[in-house]
Design a protein around this motif. Structure first.
Motif, PDB file in Angstrom:
ATOM      1  N   ALA A   1      73.621  17.958  27.075  1.00 38.89           N
ATOM      2  CA  ALA A   1      75.079  17.821  27.158  1.00 38.89           C
ATOM      3  C   ALA A   1      75.585  16.582  26.421  1.00 38.89           C
ATOM      4  O   ALA A   1      76.780  16.463  26.147  1.00 38.89           O
ATOM      5  N   GLU A   2      74.670  15.689  26.079  1.00 42.41           N
ATOM      6  CA  GLU A   2      75.073  14.410  25.485  1.00 42.41           C
ATOM      7  C   GLU A   2      75.782  14.620  24.147  1.00 42.41           C
ATOM      8  O   GLU A   2      75.326  15.376  23.299  1.00 42.41           O
ATOM      9  N   GLY A   3      76.897  13.918  23.983  1.00 44.11           N
ATOM     10  CA  GLY A   3      77.629  13.944  22.717  1.00 44.11           C
ATOM     11  C   GLY A   3      78.698  15.007  22.623  1.00 44.11           C
ATOM     12  O   GLY A   3      79.524  14.981  21.701  1.00 44.11           O
ATOM     13  N   TYR A   4      78.709  15.958  23.548  1.00 40.21           N
ATOM     14  CA  TYR A   4      79.725  17.012  23.497  1.00 40.21           C
ATOM     15  C   TYR A   4      81.058  16.516  24.057  1.00 40.21           C
ATOM     16  O   TYR A   4      81.112  15.847  25.092  1.00 40.21           O
ATOM     17  N   GLY A   5      82.122  16.863  23.359  1.00 40.52           N
ATOM     18  CA  GLY A   5      83.463  16.591  23.833  1.00 40.52           C
ATOM     19  C   GLY A   5      84.305  17.837  23.674  1.00 40.52           C
ATOM     20  O   GLY A   5      83.834  18.877  23.184  1.00 40.52           O
ATOM     21  N   GLY A   6      85.566  17.741  24.076  1.00 42.39           N
ATOM     22  CA  GLY A   6      86.446  18.906  23.984  1.00 42.39           C
ATOM     23  C   GLY A   6      87.811  18.547  23.437  1.00 42.39           C
ATOM     24  O   GLY A   6      88.330  17.464  23.697  1.00 42.39           O
ATOM     25  N   PHE A   7      88.379  19.457  22.640  1.00 41.63           N
ATOM     26  CA  PHE A   7      89.719  19.290  22.091  1.00 41.63           C
ATOM     27  C   PHE A   7      90.568  20.439  22.628  1.00 41.63           C
ATOM     28  O   PHE A   7      90.472  21.561  22.139  1.00 41.63           O
ATOM     29  N   PRO A   8      91.380  20.194  23.668  1.00 38.76           N
ATOM     30  CA  PRO A   8      92.143  21.286  24.287  1.00 38.76           C
ATOM     31  C   PRO A   8      93.364  21.683  23.471  1.00 38.76           C
ATOM     32  O   PRO A   8      94.058  20.829  22.903  1.00 38.76           O
ATOM     33  N   VAL A   9      93.609  22.975  23.399  1.00 39.83           N
ATOM     34  CA  VAL A   9      94.764  23.529  22.697  1.00 39.83           C
ATOM     35  C   VAL A   9      95.403  24.574  23.591  1.00 39.83           C
ATOM     36  O   VAL A   9      94.714  25.437  24.134  1.00 39.83           O
ATOM     37  N   SER A  10      96.710  24.485  23.760  1.00 41.81           N
ATOM     38  CA  SER A  10      97.418  25.490  24.550  1.00 41.81           C
ATOM     39  C   SER A  10      97.989  26.549  23.614  1.00 41.81           C
ATOM     40  O   SER A  10      97.931  26.419  22.391  1.00 41.81           O
ATOM     41  N   GLY A  11      98.539  27.601  24.175  1.00 43.68           N
ATOM     42  CA  GLY A  11      99.071  28.667  23.339  1.00 43.68           C
ATOM     43  C   GLY A  11     100.214  29.410  24.009  1.00 43.68           C
ATOM     44  O   GLY A  11     100.346  29.408  25.238  1.00 43.68           O
ATOM     45  N   GLN A  12     101.051  30.030  23.189  1.00 44.60           N
ATOM     46  CA  GLN A  12     102.148  30.862  23.678  1.00 44.60           C
ATOM     47  C   GLN A  12     102.293  32.075  22.760  1.00 44.60           C
ATOM     48  O   GLN A  12     101.932  32.036  21.584  1.00 44.60           O
ATOM     49  N   TRP A  13     102.826  33.162  23.322  1.00 44.80           N
ATOM     50  CA  TRP A  13     103.106  34.375  22.563  1.00 44.80           C
ATOM     51  C   TRP A  13     104.591  34.691  22.612  1.00 44.80           C
ATOM     52  O   TRP A  13     105.273  34.361  23.575  1.00 44.80           O
ATOM     53  N   LEU A  14     105.063  35.357  21.570  1.00 43.01           N
ATOM     54  CA  LEU A  14     106.319  36.096  21.670  1.00 43.01           C
ATOM     55  C   LEU A  14     105.954  37.513  22.086  1.00 43.01           C
ATOM     56  O   LEU A  14     105.053  38.118  21.497  1.00 43.01           O
ATOM     57  N   VAL A  15     106.640  38.049  23.099  1.00 41.66           N
ATOM     58  CA  VAL A  15     106.316  39.365  23.633  1.00 41.66           C
ATOM     59  C   VAL A  15     107.556  40.246  23.629  1.00 41.66           C
ATOM     60  O   VAL A  15     108.657  39.807  23.996  1.00 41.66           O
ATOM     61  N   CYS A  16     107.375  41.490  23.195  1.00 37.97           N
ATOM     62  CA  CYS A  16     108.441  42.490  23.224  1.00 37.97           C
ATOM     63  C   CYS A  16     107.925  43.715  23.974  1.00 37.97           C
ATOM     64  O   CYS A  16     106.870  44.247  23.645  1.00 37.97           O
ATOM     65  N   ASP A  17     108.686  44.148  24.988  1.00 36.14           N
ATOM     66  CA  ASP A  17     108.307  45.366  25.700  1.00 36.14           C
ATOM     67  C   ASP A  17     109.408  46.419  25.666  1.00 36.14           C
ATOM     68  O   ASP A  17     109.443  47.324  26.489  1.00 36.14           O
ATOM     69  N   ARG A  18     110.312  46.287  24.696  1.00 35.95           N
ATOM     70  CA  ARG A  18     111.363  47.303  24.530  1.00 35.95           C
ATOM     71  C   ARG A  18     110.751  48.554  23.894  1.00 35.95           C
ATOM     72  O   ARG A  18     110.217  48.490  22.777  1.00 35.95           O
TER      73      ARG A  18
ATOM     74  N   GLU B   1      84.277  22.010  16.131  1.00 34.67           N
ATOM     75  CA  GLU B   1      83.769  23.364  15.948  1.00 34.67           C
ATOM     76  C   GLU B   1      84.782  24.361  16.512  1.00 34.67           C
ATOM     77  O   GLU B   1      85.384  24.116  17.552  1.00 34.67           O
ATOM     78  N   PHE B   2      84.930  25.508  15.824  1.00 35.79           N
ATOM     79  CA  PHE B   2      85.906  26.494  16.271  1.00 35.79           C
ATOM     80  C   PHE B   2      85.258  27.792  16.747  1.00 35.79           C
ATOM     81  O   PHE B   2      85.905  28.816  16.823  1.00 35.79           O
ATOM     82  N   GLY B   3      83.985  27.749  17.067  1.00 39.50           N
ATOM     83  CA  GLY B   3      83.307  28.963  17.503  1.00 39.50           C
ATOM     84  C   GLY B   3      82.946  28.925  18.981  1.00 39.50           C
ATOM     85  O   GLY B   3      83.528  28.199  19.777  1.00 39.50           O
TER      86      GLY B   3
ATOM     87  N   ARG C   1      92.476  26.765  25.544  1.00 39.98           N
ATOM     88  CA  ARG C   1      91.207  26.815  24.829  1.00 39.98           C
ATOM     89  C   ARG C   1      90.735  25.383  24.603  1.00 39.98           C
ATOM     90  O   ARG C   1      91.536  24.503  24.294  1.00 39.98           O
ATOM     91  N   VAL C   2      89.446  25.166  24.765  1.00 43.58           N
ATOM     92  CA  VAL C   2      88.873  23.844  24.509  1.00 43.58           C
ATOM     93  C   VAL C   2      87.896  23.984  23.357  1.00 43.58           C
ATOM     94  O   VAL C   2      86.809  24.546  23.507  1.00 43.58           O
ATOM     95  N   GLN C   3      88.318  23.515  22.183  1.00 46.21           N
ATOM     96  CA  GLN C   3      87.457  23.560  21.017  1.00 46.21           C
ATOM     97  C   GLN C   3      86.335  22.535  21.181  1.00 46.21           C
ATOM     98  O   GLN C   3      86.516  21.479  21.787  1.00 46.21           O
ATOM     99  N   ILE C   4      85.179  22.840  20.618  1.00 43.94           N
ATOM    100  CA  ILE C   4      84.003  21.993  20.790  1.00 43.94           C
ATOM    101  C   ILE C   4      84.040  20.806  19.827  1.00 43.94           C
ATOM    102  O   ILE C   4      84.313  20.959  18.637  1.00 43.94           O
ATOM    103  N   ILE C   5      83.763  19.637  20.364  1.00 48.44           N
ATOM    104  CA  ILE C   5      83.507  18.458  19.534  1.00 48.44           C
ATOM    105  C   ILE C   5      82.027  18.115  19.686  1.00 48.44           C
ATOM    106  O   ILE C   5      81.527  17.940  20.804  1.00 48.44           O
ATOM    107  N   LYS C   6      81.312  18.041  18.563  1.00 49.68           N
ATOM    108  CA  LYS C   6      79.878  17.750  18.589  1.00 49.68           C
ATOM    109  C   LYS C   6      79.597  16.462  17.833  1.00 49.68           C
ATOM    110  O   LYS C   6      80.312  16.107  16.890  1.00 49.68           O
ATOM    111  N   LYS C   7      78.537  15.800  18.239  1.00 50.98           N
ATOM    112  CA  LYS C   7      78.116  14.593  17.542  1.00 50.98           C
ATOM    113  C   LYS C   7      77.496  14.983  16.201  1.00 50.98           C
ATOM    114  O   LYS C   7      76.618  15.846  16.143  1.00 50.98           O
TER     115      LYS C   7
END
Length: 494
Positions: A258-275, A410-412, A395-401
């Protein structure tokens, strides 16, 4: 306080834990498994229908999986890998449907063509080269390409209607793409597991303590948030499949990996249509190219969604910065994850990703009109009043040493496993849930290596996933055989 002994403890009630639990129960029905979830429902964080794109990620339409080289060529290796991984997941779901473990496929997966759409000379040239490279491989042989206004009017009528006729556009299409309601899927899997002996579900039960005993077994303490009751668990294997919450738990475990791993959190929103009058005019997932600096999870797309049986259109995602690792997490999640071992990598990533930082700040301050203007790049006739804003998952993107001691973003999706095979965690985001079966097979290979070599488990794996042990990237005949079965069983055939 009595200790609840178990063979396996799964932490997090999402698609990853559910998939691993189901595979283990299929391999060894006598295995004693406990699943703990901090919320009062299963699959209400990243796995919930509205908290992800619902795309069966197969590389068909996601342009970020095929980056352009400096020489103008297109790299397709990652798309091939992701496509093969999704085929593994489809095989596993097909088995569960055939066994009556999962309900009618339309309850969780629906055929939705996967399309890419671009405009402008440069991007049209890129898409054409991408099509040429991908369609030459058997995994993508059914891909179609067109610049014809007549074709595109049939493929994506909302997108080409009233578009500037002088604008050069192009699109690709795979008809057997899928929209997946991962929330419904996961709840069906866990419902079946609950009916089996040797499986226990503990809701409202966040993990407060995790530590490894001298004998190699793991001690875990959870506390019921409703009753206040504490439960001590002990298991030979622990899987941390808690989405953004997996990183803090991995750090608490204290394993060297686990050593060296960090996280870069990103939030998200959608536009939604249900008409209905709008929704009925679009039946596909249409992906474009991401803006400069945007994370891969922010590739814009206009999607058909079917969640809990109800159709809607979704556009986005619109990203934003957050300090929470979970949608229902704490604002202190990010700062609490900082350790001496990951401080330098995290600072390094912050310094070297200014484009991303500027992009996220811009996203945060967008108005509803700004978001609808972005939508009009795809749907020129979009009206503000037809669309509402819907929060997506965290989503928490991976930060690696990195080798130089700095950091790399990292984005995977990545599996981190203890060297003794007693604990594993899944970190990262896209392609995520779509590769659940493939990712969990990786966990089994790394954490149950001796059992996976036994004739019993080998034979059983061939039943669960007929292509197990073989490469769908290299074996065209095998791919055609398993794809025919999965498309038929899951009702995805065009």
């Amino acid at each position: 306080m009595a200790v609840r002994q178990a063979d396996v403890v799964l932490v997090g009630g999402g698609v990853m834990s559910a998939t691993l639990g189901m595979i283990l129960k299929q391999l060894d029905p006598a295995m004693d498994i406990v699943l703990v979830e901090r919320l009062d429902h299963i699959a209400h964080e990243s796995t919930d229908g509205w908290n992800n794109a619902g795309t069966g990620h197969a590389g068909y339409c996601e342009l970020n999986y095929t980056p352009e080289t400096d020489e103008g060529d297109v790299t397709i290796d990652r798309a091939l890998q992701i496509n093969a991984q999704f085929e593994v997941t489809l095989q596993f779901w097909s088995y569960l449907v055939e066994q009556g473990i999962l309900p009618d496929p339309k309850k969780f997966i629906n055929r939705t063509p996967h399309q890419s759409f671009v405009w402008g000379e440069k991007d049209v040239a890129f898409l054409k080269r991408r099509f040429e490279r991908l369609s030459a491989h058997h995994l993508f042989r059914e891909m179609e390409y067109s610049e014809s206004p007549e074709d595109l009017a049939e493929w994506m009528p909302l997108i080409v209607k009233h578009r500037d006729p002088m604008q050069r556009v192009a699109a690709t299409r795979i008809k057997h793409g899928a929209d997946v309601d991962f929330g419904s899927l996961t709840r069906s899997i866990v419902k079946h597991l609950e009916s089996q002996p040797g499986f226990e579900l503990m809701l409202n039960s966040p993990v407060h303590y995790i530590d490894q005993r001298d004998n190699g077994r793991w001690k875990i303490r959870v506390k019921n948030q409703e009753t206040g009751e504490q439960t001590k668990l002990e298991a030979g294997f622990v899987f941390l499949g808690a989405g953004g919450g997996a990183l803090p738990l991995l750090q608490k475990s204290g394993i060297d990996e686990a050593e060296g791993y960090g996280g870069f959190p990103v939030s998200g929103q959608w536009l939604v249509c249900d008409r209905p009058e709008v929704v009925q005019q679009h039946h596909s997932k249409v992906y474009g190219k991401a803006p400069i600096g945007a994370p891969p999870m922010s590739v814009p797309h206009l999607d058909t969604r079917i969640i809990n049986g109800e159709p809607a259109l979704l556009f986005g995602p619109f990203a934003g910065f957050t300090t929470r690792f979970l949608k229902q997490g704490s604002v202190f999640d990010l700062i609490s994850s900082v350790r001496s071992s990951n401080l330098r990598p995290m600072l390094s990533v912050s310094k070297s990703n200014m484009d991303l930082t500027r992009y996220l700040i811009g996203e945060v301050f967008q108005s509803h009109s700004d978001r609808v203007d972005a939508l009009r790049n795809f749907f020129p006739d979009a009206r503000e009043g037809d669309w509402r804003l819907q929060d997506a998952g965290q989503r928490v993107q991976i930060i690696k040493k990195a080798k130089d001691g700095g950091g790399k973003l990292e984005f995977g999706t990545e599996i981190v496993a203890a060297k003794d095979g007693t604990l594993a965690a899944l970190l990262g985001a896209s392609p995520g849930a779509s590769t659940a079966a493939s990712a969990m097979l990786d966990v089994l290979q790394r954490c149950f290596p001796e059992k996976m070599k036994t004739p019993e488990w080998q034979a059983r794996m061939k039943v669960l996933v007929p292509s197990y042990g073989q490469s769908l990237v290299e074996n065209e005949a095998l791919l055609l055989k398993v794809r025919e079965r999965t498309l038929t069983t899951l009702k995805l055939k065009p």
